[in-house]
Design a protein around this motif. Structure first.
Motif, short mmCIF file in Angstrom:
data_model
loop_
_atom_site.label_atom_id
_atom_site.label_comp_id
_atom_site.label_asym_id
_atom_site.label_seq_id
_atom_site.Cartn_x
_atom_site.Cartn_y
_atom_site.Cartn_z
N LEU A 1 3.43 -5.66 3.49
CA LEU A 1 3.24 -4.29 3.01
C LEU A 1 3.20 -3.30 4.17
O LEU A 1 3.77 -2.20 4.09
N MET A 2 2.56 -3.68 5.28
CA MET A 2 2.51 -2.79 6.44
C MET A 2 3.91 -2.62 7.04
O MET A 2 4.29 -1.52 7.47
N ARG B 1 5.86 -0.21 4.90
CA ARG B 1 5.50 1.18 5.18
C ARG B 1 6.11 1.65 6.50
O ARG B 1 6.45 2.83 6.66
N LEU C 1 -7.77 1.76 6.96
CA LEU C 1 -6.41 1.21 6.98
C LEU C 1 -5.77 1.36 5.60
O LEU C 1 -4.60 1.78 5.50
N PHE C 2 -6.50 1.06 4.55
CA PHE C 2 -5.94 1.16 3.20
C PHE C 2 -5.65 2.62 2.83
O PHE C 2 -4.69 2.90 2.12
N GLN D 1 -4.72 4.92 5.00
CA GLN D 1 -3.50 5.25 5.73
C GLN D 1 -2.26 4.67 5.07
O GLN D 1 -1.18 5.27 5.11
N LEU D 2 -2.41 3.52 4.42
CA LEU D 2 -1.29 2.89 3.73
C LEU D 2 -1.06 3.44 2.33
O LEU D 2 -0.12 3.04 1.64
N LEU E 1 -3.16 3.06 -0.19
CA LEU E 1 -3.61 2.04 -1.15
C LEU E 1 -5.06 2.19 -1.57
O LEU E 1 -5.53 1.45 -2.44
N HIS F 1 3.08 -3.63 -4.82
CA HIS F 1 3.62 -2.68 -3.84
C HIS F 1 4.71 -3.29 -2.96
O HIS F 1 5.18 -2.65 -2.03
#
Length: 256
Positions: A24-25, A28, A58-59, A61-62, A64, A119
Motif C-alpha cells: 500500500l505504501m 501511494r 503514518l495512516f 499521511q496515507l 487511511l 486499497h
C-alpha cells in the motif's frame, strides 16, 4: 521541482499484514510492486491489534486514518488482574490523545486485513505462489515458484511470516559463505505458545462492558500457572482475546 521516483520493481513475498502494508505504501509512492502469496486464498486470522499516536500519523499521511477509525475503538483503561480475578490496578489510556494528538486504538486483525485489501488493486496480489528459491543476479533478483513460474525484481522483500521461505534461502546462502552470526546456531532461550481469537457477537445485556464507548483492556496475569490472558472489547459486541504460555513463566522466574 519534485524529484522523479526512480523506476523499479519490488517483489513482496507474503500477503499478510506486513506485505500488504508495504504494498500500500508503494502504491501511494507510485513504485511498481507485486505481492506473491503462498496460500491459494487470503485468510485474515488473528485477534487484536493496538496502535498508538506515533503510528497513526503514518495512516493519516496515507489517507487511511478515517477508514481505520471506522473499525476500531479508542482505548480507555487497562485493568491488571490476578489469576483469581482480584484487580491489582488500572492504567488510564485516554491521556494519550493529549500527549500524542491521537487516542490509542484497538481493532480486530481480520477487520484491519480487509481494510488494507480494499486499497490494493487485485492484480497486484498473486495467489498460490509458493517460493522454492531466490537468487541474486547482476540485473536484480529472481524468485522461482513451485508452479514453475519465475519473477524478476530490483528489490526482494520477505514478508512471509515465521516460516519464511525467503529467510531460509538467505540463511542457506549465508551459511555457505560462512557469514552466519554465532547466535543463529544457538537454541532459543525460551519459547512461547499463543492462542488467539475473536468471539462471535455477544449479548451486551449479559456483558454490559461491551456497551462502553471506549475499549476496555484486561491483562490477567498468572503466577501459580504459566499463563497470561489478554482481553479487549471491540466493535459489534465482540471480545478479542489472546492466551500466552511459557513467556509469562520466564518473566516471573527472572523478576519474581
Amino acid at each position: 521541482m519534485a524529484s522523479k521516483v526512480p523506476k523499479m520493481h519490488v517483489l513482496i513475498v507474503g500477503g499478510g499484514i506486513g506485505g500488504l502494508m508495504l504494498g500500500l505504501m508503494l502504491e501511494r509512492a507510485g513504485i511498481d510492486y507485486q505481492i506473491l502469496e503462498r496460500s491459494p486464498e487470503l485468510r485474515p486470522l488473528g485477534s487484536a491489534i493496538s496502535l498508538n499516536g506515533t503510528v497513526l500519523r503514518l495512516f493519516e499521511q496515507l489517507g487511511l486514518l478515517e477508514d481505520l477509525l471506522k473499525i476500531s475503538k479508542a482505548a480507555g483503561r487497562l485493568h491488571l488482574v490476578k489469576e483469581d480475578l482480584e484487580t491489582q490496578g488500572h492504567i488510564d489510556l485516554e491521556h494519550f490523545r493529549e500527549r500524542y494528538g491521537y487516542h490509542s486504538i484497538v481493532f480486530g486483525r481480520p477487520d484491519f486485513f480487509q481494510m488494507l485489501i480494499s486499497h490494493i488493486p487485485a492484480k497486484k496480489i498473486l495467489m498460490g505462489k509458493r517460493i522454492l528459491s531466490s537468487s541474486q543476479t547482476e540485473l536484480g533478483v529472481i524468485v522461482r515458484c513451485s508452479d514453475g513460474s519465475a519473477y524478476h525484481g530490483d528489490i526482494l522483500v520477505g514478508a512471509d511470516g515465521a516460516h519464511s521461505s525467503i529467510r531460509q534461502c538467505m540463511h542457506k546462502t549465508l551459511k555457505e559463505q560462512g557469514l552466519l552470526p554465532k547466535s543463529d546456531s544457538e537454541k532459543l532461550k525460551f519459547d512461547q505458545n499463543c492462542v488467539v481469537g475473536i468471539t462471535n457477537e455477544l449479548d451486551p445485556e449479559k456483558f454490559p462492558i461491551l456497551k462502553e464507548e471506549l475499549c476496555e483492556l484486561y491483562g490477567v496475569i498468572g503466577k501459580k500457572n504459566p499463563y497470561t490472558v489478554s482481553l479487549r472489547t471491540s466493535l459489534h459486541y465482540r471480545i478479542l482475546f489472546a492466551s500466552l504460555h511459557s513467556w509469562t513463566r520466564y518473566l516471573l522466574d527472572c523478576f519474581g
